[in-house]
Design an enzyme around this catalytic site. Sequence first.
Site, mmCIF file in Angstrom:
data_model
loop_
_atom_site.group_PDB
_atom_site.id
_atom_site.type_symbol
_atom_site.label_atom_id
_atom_site.label_comp_id
_atom_site.label_asym_id
_atom_site.label_seq_id
_atom_site.Cartn_x
_atom_site.Cartn_y
_atom_site.Cartn_z
ATOM 1 N N ARG A 26 56.898 32.805 16.837
ATOM 2 C CA ARG A 26 56.321 32.309 18.107
ATOM 3 C C ARG A 26 57.282 31.369 18.830
ATOM 4 O O ARG A 26 56.856 30.391 19.437
ATOM 5 C CB ARG A 26 54.980 31.610 17.889
ATOM 6 C CG ARG A 26 53.843 32.528 17.524
ATOM 7 C CD ARG A 26 53.196 33.155 18.764
ATOM 8 N NE ARG A 26 52.345 34.252 18.367
ATOM 9 C CZ ARG A 26 51.019 34.152 18.231
ATOM 10 N NH1 ARG A 26 50.418 33.041 18.500
ATOM 11 N NH2 ARG A 26 50.324 35.193 17.861
ATOM 12 N N ARG A 30 53.324 29.531 24.367
ATOM 13 C CA ARG A 30 52.679 28.565 25.269
ATOM 14 C C ARG A 30 53.218 27.145 25.187
ATOM 15 O O ARG A 30 52.917 26.329 26.039
ATOM 16 C CB ARG A 30 51.174 28.552 24.999
ATOM 17 C CG ARG A 30 50.476 29.771 25.541
ATOM 18 C CD ARG A 30 49.121 29.927 24.911
ATOM 19 N NE ARG A 30 49.271 30.195 23.484
ATOM 20 C CZ ARG A 30 48.271 30.455 22.670
ATOM 21 N NH1 ARG A 30 47.047 30.435 23.110
ATOM 22 N NH2 ARG A 30 48.499 30.713 21.394
ATOM 23 N N ARG A 39 54.275 33.719 32.366
ATOM 24 C CA ARG A 39 52.976 34.346 32.091
ATOM 25 C C ARG A 39 52.084 34.288 33.334
ATOM 26 O O ARG A 39 51.372 35.240 33.632
ATOM 27 C CB ARG A 39 52.278 33.684 30.906
ATOM 28 C CG ARG A 39 51.122 34.541 30.416
ATOM 29 C CD ARG A 39 50.297 33.867 29.358
ATOM 30 N NE ARG A 39 49.601 32.695 29.883
ATOM 31 C CZ ARG A 39 48.792 31.918 29.189
ATOM 32 N NH1 ARG A 39 48.587 32.175 27.914
ATOM 33 N NH2 ARG A 39 48.210 30.889 29.742
ATOM 34 N N ASP A 76 52.896 42.183 21.034
ATOM 35 C CA ASP A 76 51.844 41.713 20.136
ATOM 36 C C ASP A 76 51.518 42.793 19.118
ATOM 37 O O ASP A 76 51.670 43.977 19.402
ATOM 38 C CB ASP A 76 50.582 41.322 20.913
ATOM 39 C CG ASP A 76 49.667 40.480 20.041
ATOM 40 O OD1 ASP A 76 49.923 39.279 19.909
ATOM 41 O OD2 ASP A 76 48.730 41.035 19.440
HETATM 42 O O1 CP3 Z 1 57.588 34.799 19.686
HETATM 43 C C1 CP3 Z 1 57.120 35.659 18.915
HETATM 44 O O2 CP3 Z 1 56.792 35.420 17.732
HETATM 45 C C2 CP3 Z 1 57.046 37.101 19.393
HETATM 46 C C3 CP3 Z 1 55.827 37.562 19.959
HETATM 47 C C4 CP3 Z 1 54.572 37.657 19.103
HETATM 48 C C5 CP3 Z 1 53.285 37.372 19.633
HETATM 49 N N1 CP3 Z 1 52.355 37.704 18.700
HETATM 50 C C6 CP3 Z 1 53.023 36.843 20.985
HETATM 51 C C7 CP3 Z 1 51.718 36.234 21.266
HETATM 52 C C8 CP3 Z 1 54.385 38.085 17.789
HETATM 53 C C9 CP3 Z 1 55.423 38.447 16.747
HETATM 54 C C10 CP3 Z 1 52.977 38.119 17.546
HETATM 55 C C11 CP3 Z 1 52.376 38.575 16.284
HETATM 56 C C12 CP3 Z 1 50.931 38.483 16.104
HETATM 57 N N2 CP3 Z 1 49.942 38.683 17.037
HETATM 58 C C13 CP3 Z 1 50.326 38.255 14.840
HETATM 59 C C14 CP3 Z 1 51.046 38.094 13.527
HETATM 60 C C15 CP3 Z 1 51.591 36.742 13.347
HETATM 61 C C16 CP3 Z 1 50.513 35.690 13.221
HETATM 62 O O3 CP3 Z 1 50.410 34.870 14.137
HETATM 63 O O4 CP3 Z 1 49.808 35.696 12.194
HETATM 64 C C17 CP3 Z 1 48.930 38.267 15.053
HETATM 65 C C18 CP3 Z 1 47.862 38.050 14.015
HETATM 66 C C19 CP3 Z 1 48.695 38.549 16.437
HETATM 67 C C20 CP3 Z 1 47.390 38.722 17.126
HETATM 68 C C21 CP3 Z 1 47.181 37.701 18.162
HETATM 69 N N3 CP3 Z 1 47.912 37.620 19.322
HETATM 70 C C22 CP3 Z 1 46.222 36.674 18.174
HETATM 71 C C23 CP3 Z 1 45.222 36.414 17.074
HETATM 72 C C24 CP3 Z 1 46.377 35.990 19.375
HETATM 73 C C25 CP3 Z 1 45.504 34.880 19.901
HETATM 74 C C26 CP3 Z 1 45.744 33.610 19.217
HETATM 75 C C27 CP3 Z 1 46.786 32.824 19.947
HETATM 76 O O5 CP3 Z 1 47.712 32.316 19.310
HETATM 77 O O6 CP3 Z 1 46.605 32.687 21.167
HETATM 78 C C28 CP3 Z 1 47.476 36.564 20.075
HETATM 79 C C29 CP3 Z 1 48.031 36.132 21.373
HETATM 80 C C30 CP3 Z 1 49.501 35.912 21.464
HETATM 81 N N4 CP3 Z 1 50.469 36.716 20.929
HETATM 82 C C31 CP3 Z 1 50.140 34.865 22.181
HETATM 83 C C32 CP3 Z 1 51.527 35.058 22.060
HETATM 84 C C33 CP3 Z 1 52.623 34.242 22.696
HETATM 85 C C34 CP3 Z 1 49.444 33.792 22.985
HETATM 86 C C35 CP3 Z 1 48.937 34.453 24.234
HETATM 87 C C36 CP3 Z 1 48.994 33.621 25.463
HETATM 88 O O7 CP3 Z 1 50.083 33.461 26.074
HETATM 89 O O8 CP3 Z 1 47.919 33.154 25.867
#
Ligand code: CP3
Length: 343
Positions: A26, A30, A39, A76
């Site tokens: 990540r 954000r 975004r 994602d």
């Molecule tokens: O920078 C990075 O790591 C690359 C991009 C990336 C994202 N999600 C962007 C993202 C990666 C590799 C992921 C993987 C991901 N997504 C996982 C596995 C890793 C982990 O965190 O356990 C999982 C379970 C998800 C599913 C997911 N995506 C959830 C549960 C959520 C909501 C929770 C949250 O943190 O907001 C997301 C949203 C998400 N994926 C965001 C980002 C930057 C936040 C979205 C936003 O900008 O509002």
Amino acid sequence: MAQRRGRFLDTLSGEAETPPPMWFMRQAGRYLPEYLKTRAEAGSFLDLCYTPELAAEVTLQPIRRYDLDAAILFADILLISQALGQGVRFVKGEGPRLEPLFDEALLSRLSLSAIHDTLGPVYETVRRVREALPEDKALIGFAGAPWTVATYMLAGRGVKDPSALRLYAYEHPESFDRLIAMLTEATADYLIRQVEAGADALQIFDSWASGLPEPFFERYCLKPAEEIARRVKARSDVPVITFPKGAGPLYEAVARSDAFDGVSIGTEIPPAWARERLSPHAVVQGGLDPLLVVRGGDAMFAAADRLLEAFAGAPYIFNLGHGFTPQTPPENVAALVRHVRGR
Ligand code: CP3
């Protein structure tokens, strides 16, 4: 394709580097003002994922800011569910919402046939980022592991405790096996396309691998991830890192598997244990508590030093035990990078 090198890929091929290469889960997100700006321009999180120009921009933002050794594709793990035909949306402040799948009819509507139509923009993002990145910086492609993606697909949202989904697997082994097999095949194809578009390494995220009995873990986490890595490696020579978060002592079987080049560890794994049991078999990555980067200062530096000392002399990739949280101060990340590089 010319063999690209750099500290991240050298380490992943087994060379110990001092200081170790670093990137952060990540790292785009954000906590960065420039991410929030892009975004907002995109409209929504999913629009951002599917707009190559903007997704490439946010992928590169942390590289510009911190000069990290690797970029991770901005996308994602749930895009694959959407590509298979299950509606996905992200609700601000709540996370993902999917059409629930506890329903045979919906399961039979899923299809592999058009996944690349949906995922095409992701491959275009990979191409753009690879073109923009300096030669010595790696681009990491990724996907969710079948078990973790299945938990979201079955529950229709993120769950705090996936035990209801384990019960579903026990009670409906045929449809669960079908879902895992479909995800395994789709994920392998998705990652192969990312490599063809320019990804230099791959990471498989199995965020819900904790609390599973050994036979369940082997059948639904380890085997599908191995199958994905083997399919990818039949087509290319990219290294694969897997992250079975929370797998505890089952990490050892993962590290011993010849399917993976690296294993990423969560915050709960003692670094000395990982050095002794995992490093002889695979390159270890990660481990730093992301909340210590929220805290910053000496507590953060001491935890980083503990990891660096535990893995001194072994190939190790500096990273977190889970992703940055939105309240992480970017200046703490900058201080951490300086600290690790300055040792
Ligand atoms: O920078 C990075 O790591 C690359 C991009 C990336 C994202 N999600 C962007 C993202 C990666 C590799 C992921 C993987 C991901 N997504 C996982 C596995 C890793 C982990 O965190 O356990 C999982 C379970 C998800 C599913 C997911 N995506 C959830 C549960 C959520 C909501 C929770 C949250 O943190 O907001 C997301 C949203 C998400 N994926 C965001 C980002 C930057 C936040 C979205 C936003 O900008 O509002």
